[in-house]
Structures are given as structure tokens and as C-alpha cells.
Design a protein around this motif. Structure first.
Motif, PDB file in Angstrom:
ATOM      1  N   MET A   1       0.852  -1.188   0.000  1.00 52.71           N
ATOM      2  CA  MET A   1       0.000   0.000   0.000  1.00 52.71           C
ATOM      3  C   MET A   1       0.893   1.245   0.000  1.00 52.71           C
ATOM      4  SD  MET A   1      -3.004   0.733   2.685  1.00 52.71           S
ATOM      5  CE  MET A   1      -1.914   0.691   4.087  1.00 52.71           C
ATOM      6  N   ARG A   2       0.616   2.159  -0.953  1.00 57.18           N
ATOM      7  CA  ARG A   2       1.433   3.348  -0.971  1.00 57.18           C
ATOM      8  C   ARG A   2       0.816   4.403  -0.073  1.00 57.18           C
ATOM      9  NH1 ARG A   2       1.174   3.956  -7.095  1.00 57.18           N
ATOM     10  NH2 ARG A   2      -0.470   2.478  -6.725  1.00 57.18           N
ATOM     11  N   ARG A   3       1.622   4.972   0.791  1.00 58.77           N
ATOM     12  CA  ARG A   3       1.062   5.999   1.636  1.00 58.77           C
ATOM     13  C   ARG A   3       2.132   7.031   1.934  1.00 58.77           C
ATOM     14  NH1 ARG A   3      -1.316   3.736   6.846  1.00 58.77           N
ATOM     15  NH2 ARG A   3      -3.253   3.504   5.739  1.00 58.77           N
ATOM     16  N   ARG A   4       1.801   8.289   1.682  1.00 57.29           N
ATOM     17  CA  ARG A   4       2.722   9.342   2.055  1.00 57.29           C
ATOM     18  C   ARG A   4       2.090  10.085   3.213  1.00 57.29           C
ATOM     19  NH1 ARG A   4       2.851  11.655  -3.655  1.00 57.29           N
ATOM     20  NH2 ARG A   4       1.474   9.925  -4.028  1.00 57.29           N
ATOM     21  N   CYS A   5       2.464   9.722   4.399  1.00 59.10           N
ATOM     22  CA  CYS A   5       1.758  10.212   5.574  1.00 59.10           C
ATOM     23  C   CYS A   5       2.762  10.811   6.540  1.00 59.10           C
ATOM     24  CB  CYS A   5       1.032   9.022   6.200  1.00 59.10           C
ATOM     25  SG  CYS A   5       0.332   9.380   7.780  1.00 59.10           S
ATOM     26  N   ASN A   6       2.574  12.053   6.913  1.00 57.34           N
ATOM     27  CA  ASN A   6       3.536  12.682   7.814  1.00 57.34           C
ATOM     28  C   ASN A   6       3.301  12.313   9.266  1.00 57.34           C
ATOM     29  OD1 ASN A   6       4.545  13.886   5.596  1.00 57.34           O
ATOM     30  ND2 ASN A   6       3.420  15.806   5.863  1.00 57.34           N
ATOM     31  N   ALA A   7       2.036  12.365   9.677  1.00 52.29           N
ATOM     32  CA  ALA A   7       1.743  12.125  11.091  1.00 52.29           C
ATOM     33  C   ALA A   7       1.537  10.632  11.352  1.00 52.29           C
ATOM     34  CB  ALA A   7       0.473  12.872  11.468  1.00 52.29           C
ATOM     35  N   PRO A   8       2.002  10.101  12.505  1.00 52.95           N
ATOM     36  CA  PRO A   8       1.724   8.703  12.817  1.00 52.95           C
ATOM     37  C   PRO A   8       0.236   8.504  13.019  1.00 52.95           C
ATOM     38  CG  PRO A   8       2.801   9.801  14.669  1.00 52.95           C
ATOM     39  CD  PRO A   8       2.731  10.784  13.560  1.00 52.95           C
ATOM     40  N   LEU A  16      -4.167  -3.686   4.735  1.00 51.40           N
ATOM     41  CA  LEU A  16      -5.129  -3.680   3.627  1.00 51.40           C
ATOM     42  C   LEU A  16      -5.373  -2.255   3.125  1.00 51.40           C
ATOM     43  CD1 LEU A  16      -8.662  -4.278   5.060  1.00 51.40           C
ATOM     44  CD2 LEU A  16      -6.862  -2.902   6.035  1.00 51.40           C
ATOM     45  N   SER A  17      -6.110  -2.137   2.032  1.00 52.56           N
ATOM     46  CA  SER A  17      -6.402  -0.823   1.477  1.00 52.56           C
ATOM     47  C   SER A  17      -7.855  -0.463   1.729  1.00 52.56           C
ATOM     48  CB  SER A  17      -6.191  -0.823  -0.038  1.00 52.56           C
ATOM     49  OG  SER A  17      -5.168  -1.671  -0.425  1.00 52.56           O
ATOM     50  N   VAL A 193      -3.890   8.246  -2.965  1.00 55.51           N
ATOM     51  CA  VAL A 193      -3.591   7.681  -4.274  1.00 55.51           C
ATOM     52  C   VAL A 193      -4.889   7.801  -5.054  1.00 55.51           C
ATOM     53  CG1 VAL A 193      -2.869   5.615  -5.522  1.00 55.51           C
ATOM     54  CG2 VAL A 193      -1.977   6.057  -3.223  1.00 55.51           C
ATOM     55  N   ARG A 194      -4.847   8.445  -6.213  1.00 57.87           N
ATOM     56  CA  ARG A 194      -6.088   8.661  -6.983  1.00 57.87           C
ATOM     57  C   ARG A 194      -6.054   7.881  -8.285  1.00 57.87           C
ATOM     58  NH1 ARG A 194      -6.852  15.276  -6.731  1.00 57.87           N
ATOM     59  NH2 ARG A 194      -5.894  15.543  -4.697  1.00 57.87           N
ATOM     60  N   LEU A 264      -6.330  -2.420 -11.725  1.00 61.20           N
ATOM     61  CA  LEU A 264      -6.129  -1.813 -10.400  1.00 61.20           C
ATOM     62  C   LEU A 264      -5.266  -2.705  -9.509  1.00 61.20           C
ATOM     63  CD1 LEU A 264      -9.727  -0.368  -9.833  1.00 61.20           C
ATOM     64  CD2 LEU A 264      -7.653   0.914 -10.398  1.00 61.20           C
ATOM     65  N   LEU A 265      -5.451  -4.016  -9.635  1.00 58.81           N
ATOM     66  CA  LEU A 265      -4.631  -4.945  -8.848  1.00 58.81           C
ATOM     67  C   LEU A 265      -3.180  -4.934  -9.339  1.00 58.81           C
ATOM     68  CD1 LEU A 265      -7.074  -7.987  -8.513  1.00 58.81           C
ATOM     69  CD2 LEU A 265      -6.031  -6.754  -6.603  1.00 58.81           C
ATOM     70  N   SER A 266      -3.024  -4.980 -10.660  1.00 62.18           N
ATOM     71  CA  SER A 266      -1.661  -5.123 -11.194  1.00 62.18           C
ATOM     72  C   SER A 266      -0.849  -3.842 -11.030  1.00 62.18           C
ATOM     73  CB  SER A 266      -1.686  -5.551 -12.655  1.00 62.18           C
ATOM     74  OG  SER A 266      -2.237  -4.511 -13.431  1.00 62.18           O
ATOM     75  N   THR A 267      -1.545  -2.690 -10.892  1.00 63.47           N
ATOM     76  CA  THR A 267      -0.798  -1.450 -10.681  1.00 63.47           C
ATOM     77  C   THR A 267      -0.694  -1.117  -9.190  1.00 63.47           C
ATOM     78  OG1 THR A 267      -2.857  -0.219 -11.028  1.00 63.47           O
ATOM     79  CG2 THR A 267      -1.400  -0.444 -12.922  1.00 63.47           C
ATOM     80  N   GLY A 268      -1.122  -2.043  -8.339  1.00 65.40           N
ATOM     81  CA  GLY A 268      -0.944  -1.875  -6.894  1.00 65.40           C
ATOM     82  C   GLY A 268      -1.879  -0.844  -6.270  1.00 65.40           C
ATOM     83  N   PHE A 269      -2.963  -0.509  -6.977  1.00 60.35           N
ATOM     84  CA  PHE A 269      -3.896   0.479  -6.404  1.00 60.35           C
ATOM     85  C   PHE A 269      -4.529  -0.060  -5.124  1.00 60.35           C
ATOM     86  CE2 PHE A 269      -8.228   2.444  -6.382  1.00 60.35           C
ATOM     87  CZ  PHE A 269      -7.818   3.730  -6.089  1.00 60.35           C
TER      88      PHE A 269
END
Ligand SMILES: Nc1ncnc2c1ncn2[C@@H]1O[C@H](COP(=O)(O)OP(=O)(O)O)[C@@H](O)[C@H]1O
Ligand SMILES: [Mg+2]
Length: 271
Positions: A1-8, A16-17, A193-194, A264-269
Motif C-alpha cells: 500500500m502506498r502511503r505518504r503520511c507525515n503524522a503517525p 489492507l487498502s 492515491v487517486r 487496479l490490482l496489477s498497478t498496486g492500487f
């Protein structure tokens, strides 16, 4: 799962997504997309959950659920704090559904001034994951309004799947939609992620190609390669309480939602 998150975040260890299927315009295919992508994901053995967060409860109807214990819907979660896990309904399609209900239309009026209301669904989903050991993706079918319910969905989400129907007014709406998501990203200090998917595509209309060109320009690689065609099987299957794969497996609509899910699955969305 891609996430750019500053705060914990309290549930940062989950694997999961959570995907909000969102567009503030109605009739663009949010519910159709949530139904058929979640069923396609179930067919891949990924054990998805679908949350019907629209007072119209069309997703619930489309899953063939017409009667359920009053009180076992997303409304009970917002109104009484009833845990989500106990209200999940196993559908024949292999998706666990959290039903919607017309009562959800009261949530804005009753809770808009509650401090912390907008993070409630995120907490509820985290508790549900822990209790049920949920590992598949969670899809949230949003209503066509940016109120308390949609804010809850977006705050709970890692990613946003945006169906845009191939018509002029839908295209006009994407600017507002981008602005709303940008403002929320700044507030939350994280990026969604859009992915944008063109729906109701009719190649006979010249306008459809123009809409696609404009969306490619605006979203680049965030626009899905797969387009969903305008197809009668997609319009009719909810009437029978079915997804398009069981109602009309060889239809163009089934072909496109299968392809979209694979993309969507193959691009890791989600995964
Ligand atoms: N690709 C499609 N082809 C034909 N009909 C469609 C398609 N996508 C959606 N519909 C129909 O259009 C209407 C609106 O779709 P829906 O998924 O409910 O949109 P939303 O949830 O964004 O309001 C429904 O009657 C649905 O069956
Ligand atoms: Mg809908």
C-alpha cells in the motif's frame, strides 16, 4: 500500500487498502463500480468488504438485500456507535456488505457539529479489521455530496477511485472534485492515491473521445487505461439483485469491470 503520511496514525500497521469510490456528481457509476469491482475482487479470493455510505442504499439493493434488521446499517454505527463488525452481511457474491439505509440522510443534521465526527469511520474500520482479521480491501460507496458521510469516507481512505462518466457535465465537475480533494489533502497532511476511471463510454458519441482526451491531459497515468462502456447489462443487473458477472458474464460490461479490476490490482492500487 502506498502511503505518504507525515503524522503517525493509530492503525498504521494494517496491511489492507481502504478505497473511497467518490465523485460528488450523481449517476456517474460509483455504485455500479463499487458493486462490480468488489465482486471481481471476491472472485480473486481477496475477501473484500463493501460499505454502503449512501442514504439511497442502492449498493445494498444491488446486492439483492431488501430486508435486514432495522438498526443493522451504517446509520447505527454513526448514531449509536454500534460496531461495524457485527453488522457485516455475507452476500452470495462473496463480498461482506455493510448495508446503507435511508436514515443515513439524518447524519449530517444530527452530527455535523460533533467534534471528531469526521474521523469516526476511520476508527470504526480499524476496530472492524482488528475484530474480524479482515485482510482484503474495503470499498466505500460514497453519496454524491461532500457532507459528514463523504468526509468520513475520505478520511478513512488510503485511495480514491473516481468514476467520471463520458459526458460534458461530468467533465465540468472534475475541477471541483480535484479542488475538494486537494483541500482535504492539505488538511490531513497526506496524499490520496487517486485513480480516475471513465464510465458510460459510448464510442458512437464524438463527445466521448473529447472527454477522454481532456481526462488524459488532466490526470495522465492516474487515468485508468480501462474504460467502462455504456452497457445495458450494467444497468439491468441491479434490478435482479445481481452483479454483472452473474447476470451477464459475457457482456461488454462484465469484460470491462474484469479488466478494470485486473488493472487496479496489477498497478498496486489495492491488494
Ligand atoms: N456503464 C454503464 N452502462 C449503463 N448503465 C450504467 C452504467 N453505469 C451505471 N449505469 C446506470 O446508471 C445509473 C447510475 O449509476 P450509479 O452507479 O448508480 O451511479 P452513482 O452511484 O454515481 O449515482 C444506474 O441506473 C446504473 O445502473
Ligand atoms: Mg450511488
Amino acid at each position: 500500500m502506498r502511503r505518504r503520511c507525515n503524522a503517525p496514525r493509530p492503525d498504521a500497521n494494517r496491511t489492507l487498502s481502504v478505497i473511497a469510490v467518490f465523485n460528488q456528481k450523481g449517476g456517474v457509476g460509483k455504485t455500479t463500480t463499487t458493486l462490480n469491482v468488489s465482486v471481481a475482487v471476491a472472485k480473486r479470493g481477496l475477501a473484500p468488504v463493501a460499505i454502503d455510505l449512501d442514504p439511497q442504499a442502492h449498493l445494498t439493493l444491488a446486492f439483492g438485500i431488501r430486508a435486514f434488521a432495522k438498526g443493522d446499517s451504517c446509520y447505527s454505527f454513526f448514531a449509536e456507535g454500534k460496531p461495524l463488525a457485527g453488522m457485516l452481511r455475507q452476500t452470495p457474491q462473496g463480498v461482506r456488505l455493510l448495508p446503507g439505509s435511508p436514515d443515513l440522510s439524518k447524519v449530517d443534521a444530527l452530527h455535523a457539529s460533533d467534534a471528531g465526527i469526521s474521523g469516526k469511520l476511520r476508527q470504526g474500520i480499524a476496530a472492524m479489521i482488528e475484530e474480524t482479521q479482515q485482510r482484503g480491501p474495503v470499498f466505500i460507496d460514497c453519496c454524491p455530496m461532500l457532507g459528514v458521510l463523504t468526509l468520513n469516507a475520505l478520511i478513512a481512505a488510503d485511495s480514491v477511485l473516481i468514476p467520471v462518466s463520458a459526458d460534458y457535465l461530468s467533465l465540468q465537475g472534475v475541477h471541483r472534485l480535484d479542488s475538494a480533494l486537494n483541500v482535504l489533502e492539505q488538511r490531513l497532511k497526506r496524499k490520496f492515491v487517486r485513480r480516475v476511471v471513465i464510465t458510460r463510454y459510448d464510442a458512437r458519441r464524438r463527445l466521448a473521445a473529447g472527454v477522454q482526451e481532456e481526462l488524459v491531459r488532466r490526470y495522465g497515468s492516474n487515468l485508468c487505461n480501462t474504460r467502462i462502456v455504456e452497457n445495458v447489462a450494467l444497468a439491468e443487473s441491479p434490478m435482479y439483485g445481481k452483479d454483472v458477472f452473474s447476470q451477464s458474464p459475457a457482456s461488454p460490461g462484465a469484460r470491462d469491470y474484469r479488466a478494470l479490476t485486473e488493472e487496479l490490482l496489477s498497478t498496486g492500487f489495492f491488494g
